[in-house]
Design a protein around this motif. Structure first.
Motif, PDB file in Angstrom:
ATOM      1  N   GLN A  60     -10.512  37.446   6.691  1.00 31.13           N
ATOM      2  CA  GLN A  60      -9.188  37.793   6.178  1.00 31.13           C
ATOM      3  C   GLN A  60      -8.366  36.539   5.957  1.00 31.13           C
ATOM      4  OE1 GLN A  60      -7.456  40.079   9.377  1.00 31.13           O
ATOM      5  NE2 GLN A  60      -7.639  42.001   8.241  1.00 31.13           N
ATOM      6  N   ARG A  61      -7.260  36.709   5.209  1.00 30.97           N
ATOM      7  CA  ARG A  61      -6.262  35.644   5.091  1.00 30.97           C
ATOM      8  C   ARG A  61      -4.938  36.146   5.645  1.00 30.97           C
ATOM      9  NH1 ARG A  61      -7.625  33.128  -0.936  1.00 30.97           N
ATOM     10  NH2 ARG A  61      -9.527  32.082  -0.243  1.00 30.97           N
ATOM     11  N   THR A  62      -4.205  35.238   6.274  1.00 28.81           N
ATOM     12  CA  THR A  62      -2.888  35.607   6.770  1.00 28.81           C
ATOM     13  C   THR A  62      -1.922  34.476   6.466  1.00 28.81           C
ATOM     14  OG1 THR A  62      -1.663  36.534   8.644  1.00 28.81           O
ATOM     15  CG2 THR A  62      -3.189  34.736   9.147  1.00 28.81           C
ATOM     16  N   LYS A 107      -3.930  24.299  17.853  1.00 27.56           N
ATOM     17  CA  LYS A 107      -4.160  25.601  18.505  1.00 27.56           C
ATOM     18  C   LYS A 107      -4.724  26.620  17.511  1.00 27.56           C
ATOM     19  CE  LYS A 107      -1.260  25.835  22.584  1.00 27.56           C
ATOM     20  NZ  LYS A 107      -2.356  26.204  23.502  1.00 27.56           N
ATOM     21  N   LEU A 108      -4.216  26.596  16.280  1.00 26.88           N
ATOM     22  CA  LEU A 108      -4.713  27.531  15.259  1.00 26.88           C
ATOM     23  C   LEU A 108      -6.184  27.246  14.981  1.00 26.88           C
ATOM     24  CD1 LEU A 108      -1.685  27.403  12.764  1.00 26.88           C
ATOM     25  CD2 LEU A 108      -2.206  29.229  14.405  1.00 26.88           C
ATOM     26  N   GLU A 109      -6.510  25.963  14.806  1.00 27.52           N
ATOM     27  CA  GLU A 109      -7.892  25.583  14.478  1.00 27.52           C
ATOM     28  C   GLU A 109      -8.833  25.860  15.651  1.00 27.52           C
ATOM     29  OE1 GLU A 109      -7.257  22.364  10.902  1.00 27.52           O
ATOM     30  OE2 GLU A 109      -7.600  21.549  12.899  1.00 27.52           O
ATOM     31  N   ALA A 110      -8.352  25.633  16.868  1.00 30.23           N
ATOM     32  CA  ALA A 110      -9.191  25.892  18.045  1.00 30.23           C
ATOM     33  C   ALA A 110      -9.528  27.380  18.159  1.00 30.23           C
ATOM     34  CB  ALA A 110      -8.478  25.405  19.307  1.00 30.23           C
ATOM     35  N   ALA A 111      -8.645  28.226  17.609  1.00 33.14           N
ATOM     36  CA  ALA A 111      -8.887  29.672  17.639  1.00 33.14           C
ATOM     37  C   ALA A 111      -9.823  30.115  16.508  1.00 33.14           C
ATOM     38  CB  ALA A 111      -7.554  30.414  17.540  1.00 33.14           C
ATOM     39  N   GLY A 112     -10.257  29.174  15.682  1.00 35.56           N
ATOM     40  CA  GLY A 112     -11.200  29.511  14.611  1.00 35.56           C
ATOM     41  C   GLY A 112     -10.526  29.825  13.289  1.00 35.56           C
ATOM     42  N   LEU A 168      -3.843  30.944   6.509  1.00 32.15           N
ATOM     43  CA  LEU A 168      -4.931  30.809   7.477  1.00 32.15           C
ATOM     44  C   LEU A 168      -6.041  31.782   7.097  1.00 32.15           C
ATOM     45  CD1 LEU A 168      -2.742  30.892  10.729  1.00 32.15           C
ATOM     46  CD2 LEU A 168      -3.370  28.907   9.331  1.00 32.15           C
ATOM     47  N   GLU A 169      -7.267  31.336   7.214  1.00 31.61           N
ATOM     48  CA  GLU A 169      -8.410  32.187   6.875  1.00 31.61           C
ATOM     49  C   GLU A 169      -9.380  32.224   8.046  1.00 31.61           C
ATOM     50  OE1 GLU A 169     -10.488  32.308   2.745  1.00 31.61           O
ATOM     51  OE2 GLU A 169     -11.699  30.985   3.993  1.00 31.61           O
ATOM     52  N   GLU A 208      -2.430  36.909  18.094  1.00 30.38           N
ATOM     53  CA  GLU A 208      -2.823  36.663  19.481  1.00 30.38           C
ATOM     54  C   GLU A 208      -2.512  35.211  19.893  1.00 30.38           C
ATOM     55  OE1 GLU A 208      -6.815  38.189  20.139  1.00 30.38           O
ATOM     56  OE2 GLU A 208      -7.051  36.657  21.694  1.00 30.38           O
ATOM     57  N   VAL A 209      -2.857  34.268  19.026  1.00 25.22           N
ATOM     58  CA  VAL A 209      -2.590  32.847  19.341  1.00 25.22           C
ATOM     59  C   VAL A 209      -1.091  32.569  19.383  1.00 25.22           C
ATOM     60  CG1 VAL A 209      -3.035  30.450  18.626  1.00 25.22           C
ATOM     61  CG2 VAL A 209      -4.704  32.188  18.132  1.00 25.22           C
ATOM     62  N   MET A 210      -0.308  33.272  18.545  1.00 24.55           N
ATOM     63  CA  MET A 210       1.149  33.088  18.541  1.00 24.55           C
ATOM     64  C   MET A 210       1.770  33.528  19.863  1.00 24.55           C
ATOM     65  SD  MET A 210       1.907  34.768  14.829  1.00 24.55           S
ATOM     66  CE  MET A 210       3.626  35.120  15.172  1.00 24.55           C
TER      67      MET A 210
END
Ligand code: ADP
Length: 140
Positions: free
Chosen positions: A4-6, A26-31, A77-78, A88-90
């Motif tokens: 998905q994209r967000t 943090k975003l990248e660490a979450a994939g 983000l994709e 969730e990361v937010m």
């Protein structure tokens, strides 16, 4: 779950404190892959259009003023299940209620100045991406 994209925003409280890189890590660490990103400075009227859904809420004026108070970083983000994963990361809207390790727990200043925005569903993600980016700017 499909890819998905967000849509994401690093808000003025975070850009002012030089936290763009820490939040992106943090975003990248979450994939989540950052497939588009730009730094812009909204007018209050532009912030008002973006947050029109909250027009009747008592904090609407304060929210628009805050979102126009400094630069923001808008992003696409994709990733797998990206909308829910980003939420969730937010962490929770109010940092006092956000889980350990989330962006808002670590960086947010208050329920209003809470460092990040993330789309809450597929339809809003599409609309929000289209408000800020052209198709050519999305480099997946
Ligand atoms: P979220 O950003 O977690 O999806 P909402 O959609 O409920 O949260 O609210 C949008 C934004 O409005 C919040 O991220 C926050 O910046 C601001 N906001 C929400 N509730 C309040 C409040 N009670 N007082 C001030 N600002 C608020």
């Amino acid at each position: 779950m499909a890819i998905q994209r967000t849509f994401s925003i690093i808000k003025p409280d975070a850009t002012k404190r030089n936290l763009t890189g820490a939040i992106n890590a943090k975003l990248e660490a979450a994939g989540l892959r950052i497939i588009a990103q730009k730094r812009i400075h909204l007018t209050e009227a532009q912030a008002g259009v973006f947050y029109a859904v909250h027009k009747e809420r008592p904090f609407y004026g304060e929210l628009c003023e805050f979102m126009a108070s400094g630069p923001i970083v808008v992003q696409v983000l994709e990733g797998e299940d990206a909308i829910a994963k980003n939420r969730e990361v937010m962490g929770a809207t109010n940092p006092a209620e956000a889980a350990e390790g989330t962006i808002r727990k670590e960086f947010a200043l208050s329920i209003g100045e809470n460092s990040v925005h993330g789309s809450d569903g597929e339809d809003t993600a599409k609309e929000e991406i289209a408000y800020f980016f052209s198709g050519l700017e999305l480099v997946g």
